[in-house]
Design a protein around this motif. Structure first.
Motif, PDB file in Angstrom:
ATOM      1  N   THR A 783      40.215  99.689  58.541  1.00 26.31           N
ATOM      2  CA  THR A 783      40.240  98.314  58.063  1.00 26.31           C
ATOM      3  C   THR A 783      39.596  98.260  56.709  1.00 26.31           C
ATOM      4  O   THR A 783      38.786  99.116  56.347  1.00 26.31           O
ATOM      5  CB  THR A 783      39.504  97.369  59.034  1.00 26.31           C
ATOM      6  N   LYS A 784      39.902  97.199  55.987  1.00 27.75           N
ATOM      7  CA  LYS A 784      39.278  96.999  54.691  1.00 27.75           C
ATOM      8  C   LYS A 784      38.482  95.703  54.673  1.00 27.75           C
ATOM      9  O   LYS A 784      38.228  95.105  53.632  1.00 27.75           O
ATOM     10  CB  LYS A 784      40.334  96.972  53.582  1.00 27.75           C
ATOM     11  N   ALA A 785      38.088  95.315  55.900  1.00 30.37           N
ATOM     12  CA  ALA A 785      37.360  94.048  55.992  1.00 30.37           C
ATOM     13  C   ALA A 785      35.989  94.142  55.362  1.00 30.37           C
ATOM     14  O   ALA A 785      35.447  93.167  54.853  1.00 30.37           O
ATOM     15  CB  ALA A 785      37.249  93.617  57.469  1.00 30.37           C
ATOM     16  N   ASN A 786      35.432  95.317  55.356  1.00 31.79           N
ATOM     17  CA  ASN A 786      34.072  95.492  54.809  1.00 31.79           C
ATOM     18  C   ASN A 786      34.189  95.663  53.303  1.00 31.79           C
ATOM     19  O   ASN A 786      34.019  96.745  52.759  1.00 31.79           O
ATOM     20  CB  ASN A 786      33.416  96.689  55.470  1.00 31.79           C
ATOM     21  N   VAL A 787      34.534  94.603  52.603  1.00 31.45           N
ATOM     22  CA  VAL A 787      34.764  94.647  51.163  1.00 31.45           C
ATOM     23  C   VAL A 787      33.486  94.976  50.428  1.00 31.45           C
ATOM     24  O   VAL A 787      33.495  95.711  49.420  1.00 31.45           O
ATOM     25  CB  VAL A 787      35.366  93.314  50.673  1.00 31.45           C
ATOM     26  N   SER A 788      32.379  94.443  50.907  1.00 33.95           N
ATOM     27  CA  SER A 788      31.106  94.700  50.211  1.00 33.95           C
ATOM     28  C   SER A 788      30.793  96.177  50.192  1.00 33.95           C
ATOM     29  O   SER A 788      30.322  96.724  49.187  1.00 33.95           O
ATOM     30  CB  SER A 788      29.974  93.907  50.892  1.00 33.95           C
ATOM     31  N   LEU A 789      31.042  96.794  51.323  1.00 32.31           N
ATOM     32  CA  LEU A 789      30.776  98.229  51.378  1.00 32.31           C
ATOM     33  C   LEU A 789      31.671  98.974  50.389  1.00 32.31           C
ATOM     34  O   LEU A 789      31.230  99.869  49.671  1.00 32.31           O
ATOM     35  CB  LEU A 789      31.020  98.744  52.796  1.00 32.31           C
ATOM     36  N   ILE A 790      32.912  98.563  50.377  1.00 37.49           N
ATOM     37  CA  ILE A 790      33.845  99.260  49.486  1.00 37.49           C
ATOM     38  C   ILE A 790      33.431  99.093  48.042  1.00 37.49           C
ATOM     39  O   ILE A 790      33.410 100.033  47.239  1.00 37.49           O
ATOM     40  CB  ILE A 790      35.272  98.741  49.706  1.00 37.49           C
ATOM     41  N   GLU A 791      33.045  97.843  47.704  1.00 41.00           N
ATOM     42  CA  GLU A 791      32.639  97.590  46.327  1.00 41.00           C
ATOM     43  C   GLU A 791      31.372  98.335  45.982  1.00 41.00           C
ATOM     44  O   GLU A 791      31.180  98.805  44.852  1.00 41.00           O
ATOM     45  CB  GLU A 791      32.465  96.088  46.113  1.00 41.00           C
ATOM     46  N   ALA A 792      30.476  98.461  46.954  1.00 37.78           N
ATOM     47  CA  ALA A 792      29.249  99.214  46.703  1.00 37.78           C
ATOM     48  C   ALA A 792      29.546 100.683  46.460  1.00 37.78           C
ATOM     49  O   ALA A 792      28.975 101.319  45.562  1.00 37.78           O
ATOM     50  CB  ALA A 792      28.298  99.039  47.889  1.00 37.78           C
ATOM     51  N   LEU A 793      30.463 101.178  47.308  1.00 42.07           N
ATOM     52  CA  LEU A 793      30.820 102.583  47.117  1.00 42.07           C
ATOM     53  C   LEU A 793      31.460 102.803  45.755  1.00 42.07           C
ATOM     54  O   LEU A 793      31.198 103.788  45.060  1.00 42.07           O
ATOM     55  CB  LEU A 793      31.781 103.024  48.235  1.00 42.07           C
ATOM     56  N   VAL A 794      32.368 101.905  45.357  1.00 39.86           N
ATOM     57  CA  VAL A 794      33.018 102.044  44.044  1.00 39.86           C
ATOM     58  C   VAL A 794      31.986 101.926  42.941  1.00 39.86           C
ATOM     59  O   VAL A 794      32.020 102.654  41.931  1.00 39.86           O
ATOM     60  CB  VAL A 794      34.131 100.988  43.885  1.00 39.86           C
ATOM     61  N   GLY A 795      31.029 100.998  43.122  1.00 41.20           N
ATOM     62  CA  GLY A 795      30.012 100.832  42.093  1.00 41.20           C
ATOM     63  C   GLY A 795      29.183 102.071  41.911  1.00 41.20           C
ATOM     64  O   GLY A 795      28.896 102.473  40.785  1.00 41.20           O
ATOM     65  N   HIS A 796      28.776 102.653  43.062  1.00 39.57           N
ATOM     66  CA  HIS A 796      28.012 103.888  42.945  1.00 39.57           C
ATOM     67  C   HIS A 796      28.853 105.035  42.400  1.00 39.57           C
ATOM     68  O   HIS A 796      28.334 105.958  41.763  1.00 39.57           O
ATOM     69  CB  HIS A 796      27.415 104.262  44.318  1.00 39.57           C
ATOM     70  N   SER A 797      30.170 105.010  42.634  1.00 44.68           N
ATOM     71  CA  SER A 797      31.029 106.084  42.119  1.00 44.68           C
ATOM     72  C   SER A 797      31.029 106.134  40.610  1.00 44.68           C
ATOM     73  O   SER A 797      31.169 107.201  40.003  1.00 44.68           O
ATOM     74  CB  SER A 797      32.454 105.868  42.638  1.00 44.68           C
ATOM     75  N   LEU A 798      30.898 104.918  40.015  1.00 40.29           N
ATOM     76  CA  LEU A 798      30.946 104.881  38.557  1.00 40.29           C
ATOM     77  C   LEU A 798      29.769 105.576  37.909  1.00 40.29           C
ATOM     78  O   LEU A 798      29.822 105.896  36.723  1.00 40.29           O
ATOM     79  CB  LEU A 798      31.036 103.435  38.074  1.00 40.29           C
ATOM     80  N   TYR A 799      28.677 105.732  38.699  1.00 37.24           N
ATOM     81  CA  TYR A 799      27.495 106.393  38.145  1.00 37.24           C
ATOM     82  C   TYR A 799      27.380 107.832  38.576  1.00 37.24           C
ATOM     83  O   TYR A 799      26.388 108.479  38.323  1.00 37.24           O
ATOM     84  CB  TYR A 799      26.240 105.631  38.574  1.00 37.24           C
ATOM     85  N   THR A 800      28.367 108.286  39.269  1.00 41.38           N
ATOM     86  CA  THR A 800      28.316 109.650  39.792  1.00 41.38           C
ATOM     87  C   THR A 800      28.965 110.597  38.796  1.00 41.38           C
ATOM     88  O   THR A 800      30.050 110.297  38.270  1.00 41.38           O
ATOM     89  CB  THR A 800      29.049 109.728  41.132  1.00 41.38           C
ATOM     90  N   PRO A 801      28.324 111.732  38.495  1.00 39.26           N
ATOM     91  CA  PRO A 801      28.953 112.710  37.578  1.00 39.26           C
ATOM     92  C   PRO A 801      30.344 113.096  38.070  1.00 39.26           C
ATOM     93  O   PRO A 801      30.567 113.203  39.281  1.00 39.26           O
ATOM     94  CB  PRO A 801      28.005 113.892  37.578  1.00 39.26           C
ATOM     95  N   LEU A 802      31.231 113.278  37.119  1.00 33.22           N
ATOM     96  CA  LEU A 802      32.621 113.537  37.464  1.00 33.22           C
ATOM     97  C   LEU A 802      32.857 114.924  38.025  1.00 33.22           C
ATOM     98  O   LEU A 802      33.928 115.204  38.549  1.00 33.22           O
ATOM     99  CB  LEU A 802      33.517 113.334  36.233  1.00 33.22           C
ATOM    100  N   ASP A 803      31.904 115.831  37.898  1.00 33.77           N
ATOM    101  CA  ASP A 803      32.109 117.161  38.449  1.00 33.77           C
ATOM    102  C   ASP A 803      31.788 117.209  39.934  1.00 33.77           C
ATOM    103  O   ASP A 803      31.878 118.260  40.540  1.00 33.77           O
ATOM    104  CB  ASP A 803      31.264 118.191  37.699  1.00 33.77           C
ATOM    105  N   ARG A 804      31.411 116.074  40.487  1.00 30.29           N
ATOM    106  CA  ARG A 804      31.148 116.010  41.928  1.00 30.29           C
ATOM    107  C   ARG A 804      32.279 115.227  42.573  1.00 30.29           C
ATOM    108  O   ARG A 804      32.654 114.150  42.116  1.00 30.29           O
ATOM    109  CB  ARG A 804      29.814 115.332  42.206  1.00 30.29           C
ATOM    110  N   ASP A 805      32.801 115.807  43.597  1.00 28.68           N
ATOM    111  CA  ASP A 805      33.916 115.187  44.264  1.00 28.68           C
ATOM    112  C   ASP A 805      33.432 114.105  45.215  1.00 28.68           C
ATOM    113  O   ASP A 805      32.488 114.287  45.984  1.00 28.68           O
ATOM    114  CB  ASP A 805      34.723 116.201  45.055  1.00 28.68           C
ATOM    115  N   ILE A 806      34.088 112.945  45.192  1.00 24.18           N
ATOM    116  CA  ILE A 806      33.893 111.875  46.174  1.00 24.18           C
ATOM    117  C   ILE A 806      35.187 111.813  46.955  1.00 24.18           C
ATOM    118  O   ILE A 806      36.224 111.377  46.419  1.00 24.18           O
ATOM    119  CB  ILE A 806      33.578 110.543  45.484  1.00 24.18           C
ATOM    120  N   ALA A 807      35.131 112.286  48.195  1.00 24.33           N
ATOM    121  CA  ALA A 807      36.361 112.451  48.955  1.00 24.33           C
ATOM    122  C   ALA A 807      36.134 112.173  50.427  1.00 24.33           C
ATOM    123  O   ALA A 807      36.077 113.085  51.247  1.00 24.33           O
ATOM    124  CB  ALA A 807      36.926 113.846  48.751  1.00 24.33           C
ATOM    125  N   GLY A 808      35.873 110.929  50.851  1.00 27.40           N
ATOM    126  CA  GLY A 808      35.790 110.557  52.262  1.00 27.40           C
ATOM    127  C   GLY A 808      34.363 110.412  52.743  1.00 27.40           C
ATOM    128  O   GLY A 808      33.401 110.351  51.962  1.00 27.40           O
TER     129      GLY A 808
END
Length: 1019
Positions: A783-808
């Motif tokens: 489900t995608k009901a937990n939008v806040s979680l998704i947005e938090a994860l995306v927000g933290h992704s933007l600060y994550t170095p690109l040489d680290r994989d975010i995959a699940g």
């Protein structure tokens, strides 16, 4: 007749080389007289070993009775038969004398030519007598007086018969036939005296005049030829009265010498005869018996005294020997006679001057005392055969011969014969003759005999030097150069060529011609005058210089030719416009090229020459953007090009020559600005902060997202290539390299749930290529009901170095490992372990909550506050509706750029692509437990992505170019504290990997959220 033919053939087959008394070099042939024409007498080549090829045989002496084959030297008879009895040198021969016909043949070597000199061959032909004459008596009726009572056995001479033939063909026998009444009275007896047969009548009975006074007898004479010839005469015997004794000469043979030129009446000798009778029977008369014409002309005899006198002019050269009979008759009634042979030798006197005969020899012929000889004959060339003879004999016939005067000729002996009476000389040259120096010579030859006094004679020959074509026509000068303007009229005179020839006559007559056929198509020359005219219109632009050869050929044989070179320089007229090499020019230049650099080069030519070909170039219209260099034709730019502003420039060039009047031409020029890869691609969709939801049961090949990007460059610089460079460790996603479409490559498993951050690199195909990086977030969950979680994860992704994989989900890996390790454990033990884990997690979350964000506390600085837009809310206008040109990223600092991008707001006030991220305090029922870990008493600060390049449309956010390898650590909100929901996670920064130059001011900054951390592999 058959026997005669056999005898003739036998004579023709016999060739006698040299008689005993002949000189060693004399050639002797024998031939019967009266042979038919073209009877072969002898072959000089075959018989004498002389050459039979390459030589010319010519008969010099022997005509008209002989002819010679010019190639073989064969000697033949002609239409005029050789009659031994009529030949001059054979008319007065006595029996036993041989008749000769002399001949001379010259031999010329045709290989060496006339200059080698001919060879003279002398010979004699013995003319053999044939029985072609019948013996004849002096009269058809012969009379003979015999006294009566003549005693039996008395002999009376009968007039002899003569035969012009000689030898065996002469008189052979006589026969007598009588009537019955005289048969017993007469018989015939033939006496022989000096090889002559003398017929005599023998009295066989008593003659009685009173009974019969005459008898007619028939006498017949026969020669010894085969077949024999015969004739008859009537012999009338008259019986006279008694006359007892016949006169008797004192000598049986009289001989005397007579000097030639003796005066008339000079006594030569006296013959005397005696008669025993008395009275008139004893008186004697002397007469010449059957004298020849010559004897009758030269001599007479006194009838009474028997003295022989000179009657005519005696010339030894005409008659050197006289032979005749004298008859002595008594005067009795019955005349008795007797005869005697008289021989007179004519003694020579020096009364003949030498005779000089000059005649042609070999190929040199004479006409009217003139000999023609070519000037090219070598030294020693004979021009005449000189024969010197003296009709005298002995010392009087010894002759000396010389050439008088100073002339280039001399005499050389031509005969190898020892005959002093007849000498032959070649008159030959002593130097080379030159017609151009001396055209003719008068040659005088003097001959002196050895008589006393000496006699001399002269003869002359005119030698004309014939002009040989030994001089080549000469042009002076040998090169003739002339200037001739173009645009002429056909037939215009160009120049005159003149040649001279030192020869004369036809050898100096010249005919002019043009040698080269190609030149003869354009020019013509008068063959007689040498005037050169142009046949066509000349165009200097086609041919500027004509060079050809003219020839002057004389009319000699063989002809000689002189040549000269004619050079015609075609003068220019301004009859041609300047001409650009192309009808239009199109040049391409690279944008950003500095001003005053070459843009292109035009080539303009003018087919004219000199000032008419000096061309100046102008730019029209002259707006100052371009200039052109005269001389080189180089177009220079006065501006720097920006293809994105203006990609094409057009103008025209004007070319003007310096002729009078000047001529001009135009050409259009197009300048195409080539694109330079000076703009990196920019992503228009999706935004880095957006995400796409996928169910775990999504089928493979399902479209996930499309990365859209633009590049304001052109051509290959704007052709884009899409690749996933990070965040796809399981190969779940595939991106089309051309369209940017991302599809699901394989089915999801439990470990794949959670947030996936795909790092997409968009590269153009420029050289060197430019690129930008886009982040595509994919959230996989039931489900995608937990939008806040998704947005938090995306927000933290933007600060994550690109040489680290975010995959699940990161805990899924631990669960998988636990299942592997403890899969065999009982369910109870598993439950206990889960409970223990939950307790531990809750305890840590409560601990983190106490040190987290405090509600109501004002932040000192909102790092995620959106930046203010441009003043008045207006951006810089783009030119002519084009997309604004993005700032050029620096690939070498792209990681630092991305760090700076952490300052970008996630939400632009003017962009509504993504909602502002808020973490909700409460989750609806049914939300995953993980939602509780992201609760916060205050919302997360909003962040905005600062665009580096303006988008073509304001509806899209610009995407910051991200490097392929990310080595920076993204910054969070240092002033905020997390709620207890964040206490279960901690977030640690890895040691810095890049230098300050590489990642910017954040390279040494370790900023992290205390409870959330990223692993090196998955989150």
């Amino acid at each position: 007749m058959a026997a005669l033919r056999r005898e003739v053939l036998l004579f023709l087959a016999v060739v006698l080389l040299v008689s005993c008394g002949a000189a060693p070099t004399d050639i002797l042939y024998r031939v019967p007289e009266e042979q038919p024409p073209n009877t072969l007498i002898g072959s000089l080549a075959a018989d004498q070993g002389l050459p039979d090829t390459g030589h010319l045989y010519k008969l010099e002496v022997g005509s008209p009775y002989l002819r010679v084959d010019g190639k073989t030297g064969d000697i033949y008879t002609t239409e005029i038969p050789i009659d031994r009895e009529t030949l001059r040198d054979c008319r007065n021969l006595f029996d036993g004398d041989k008749c000769f016909l002399e001949f001379e043949v010259s031999i010329t070597d045709m290989v060496k030519g006339l200059g080698s000199g001919p060879r003279l061959i002398e010979g004699r032909i013995e003319v053999m007598d044939i029985n072609d004459n019948t013996p004849q008596f002096s009269s058809p009726i012969l009379t003979l007086s015999i006294p009566e009572n003549t005693h039996i056995g008395a002999l009376f001479s009968i007039p002899m018969a003569t035969d012009r033939d000689s030898g065996t063909n002469g008189v052979a026998e006589y026969s007598l036939s009588t009537s019955p009444d005289a048969d017993q009275l007469f018989s015939l007896q033939v006496a022989v005296d000096s090889d002559e047969k003398l017929p005599q009548l023998v009295v066989m009975g008593n003659l009685d005049r009173e009974k019969k006074d005459s008898y007619d007898l028939n006498i017949r004479v026969v020669d010894g030829g085969r077949p024999p010839r015969a004739s008859s005469a009537l012999l009338r015997v008259t019986v006279t009265d008694q006359n007892d004794n016949a006169p008797k000469f004192e000598r049986s043979h009289y001989e005397a010498e007579l000097s030639e030129n003796s005066p008339l009446g000079h006594s030569v000798l006296q013959v005397r005869a005696n008669d025993a009778d008395t009275g008139t029977n004893g008186e004697i008369d002397y007469i010449l018996h059957q004298p020849t014409e010559t004897v009758q002309r030269l001599l007479r005899i006194d009838r009474s005294t028997g003295i022989i006198y000179v009657k005519g002019l005696v010339d030894r050269e005409e008659e050197s020997f006289l032979k005749f009979f004298v008859v002595a008759k008594d005067r009795g009634p019955n005349t008795k006679s007797s005869k005697v042979l008289v021989t007179i030798n004519v003694r020579d006197q020096n009364d003949n001057a030498p005779a000089i005969e000059i005649r042609g020899i070999g190929l040199v012929t004479h006409q009217d005392g003139v000999a023609n000889i070519s000037e090219d004959m070598p030294i020693g060339t004979p021009v005449a055969l000189v024969q010197v003879s003296d009709r005298d004999e002995g010392e009087n016939a010894v002759v000396t011969c010389v050439v008088a005067g100073d002339v280039p000729f001399q005499l050389r002996s031509a005969s190898e014969s020892a005959n002093d009476r007849k000498k032959k000389y070649f008159l030959q040259t002593t130097t080379l003759l030159d017609y151009e120096r001396v055209k003719d010579y008068r040659i005088e030859i003097v001959a002196v005999d050895s008589g006393n006094p000496a006699l001399s004679s002269t003869n002359s020959l005119k030698v004309q030097v014939t002009d040989m074509n030994d001089n080549t026509p000469i042009f002076s000068p040998t090169m003739l150069e002339v200037d001739f303007p173009e645009g002429n009229q056909p037939g215009d005179r160009v120049l005159d060529v003149v040649a001279t020839d030192a020869d004369s006559g036809t050898n100096a007559e010249l005919a002019y011609s043009i040698i080269e056929r190609s030149a003869a198509k354009l020019f013509e020359i008068d063959s007689n005058s040498g005037e050169v005219r142009v046949k066509n219109l000349l165009d200097r632009e086609d041919v500027e210089r004509y060079e050809f050869r003219v020839a002057a050929a004389d009319k000699g044989v063989p002809s000689k030719t002189g040549t000269a070179t004619v050079v015609i320089n075609v003068l220019d007229r301004n009859d041609n416009d300047p001409k650009f090499m192309l009808s239009g020019y199109s040049f391409s230049v690279i944008e950003n090229m500095p001003p005053l650099n070459p843009v292109g080069v035009v080539t303009v030519t003018d087919a004219d020459k000199g000032e008419n070909a000096r061309v100046r170039l102008f730019v029209e219209p002259d707006n100052g953007k371009f200039v052109i260099q005269n001389g080189t034709g180089t177009i220079l730019s006065s501006i720097s090009f920006d293809r994105e502003k203006e990609s094409t420039y057009t103008f025209r060039l004007k070319a003007v020559d310096s002729g009078d009047p000047p001529r001009s031409s135009y050409v259009g020029v197009t300048i195409n600005v080539l694109d330079e890869n000076d703009n990196a691609p920019y992503v228009t969709k999706p935004a880095n902060s957006s995400y796409t939801y996928l169910s775990p049961v999504t089928a493979p090949d399902t479209r996930v997202e499309v990365v859209e990007a633009e590049d304001i460059d052109y051509g290959p610089n704007a052709e884009l290539d899409y690749t996933i460079t990070g965040g796809n460790p399981y190969g779940l996603f595939h991106i089309s390299p051309t369209s940017g479409e991302i599809t699901l490559a394989q089915e999801f498993t439990g470990k794949h749930s959670g947030l996936h951050r795909l790092v997409v690199r968009v590269s153009d195909k420029g050289k060197p290529p430019r690129h930008t990086t886009a982040l595509v977030h994919v959230f996989v969950n039931d489900t995608k009901a937990n939008v806040s979680l998704i947005e938090a994860l995306v927000g933290h992704s933007l600060y994550t170095p690109l040489d680290r994989d975010i995959a699940g989900d990161p805990s899924n890996a631990l669960a998988q490992r636990s299942n592997i390790l403890y899969g065999s454990l009982a369910g109870i033990a598993g439950v206990i372990l889960v409970i223990v884990a939950v307790v531990v997690i809750r305890h840590r979350l409560q601990k983190d909550t106490k040190s987290g964000y405090q509600a109501g506390k004002k932040e000192s600085k909102d790092l995620y506050a959106p930046k203010q837009g441009p003043k008045n809310g207006k951006g810089k206008k783009s030119k002519k509706g084009k997309a604004p040109k993005p700032a050029k990223p620096l690939e070498e600092d792209e990681e630092a750029t991305l760090q700076k991008g952490l300052k970008f707001n996630l939400i632009n006030d003017t962009v509504n692509d993504s909602p502002r991220i808020h973490l909700p305090l409460n989750y609806p029922p049914g939300s995953p437990d993980l939602g509780r870990h992201y609760r916060s008493n205050s919302p997360l600060p909003s962040i905005q992505l600062q665009p580096q390049s303006p988008s073509a449309s304001k509806k899209h956010q610009a995407v910051q170019d991200l490097p392929a390898t990310n080595t920076f650590v993204g910054t969070g909100d240092n002033n905020s504290t997390g709620s207890d929901q964040y206490s279960d996670y901690s977030y640690k920064a890895n040691p810095p990997k890049y230098s300050n130059k590489q990642v910017g001011p954040y390279v040494n900054t370790a900023v992290y959220h205390r409870d959330i951390y990223w692993t090196n592999k998955v989150w």
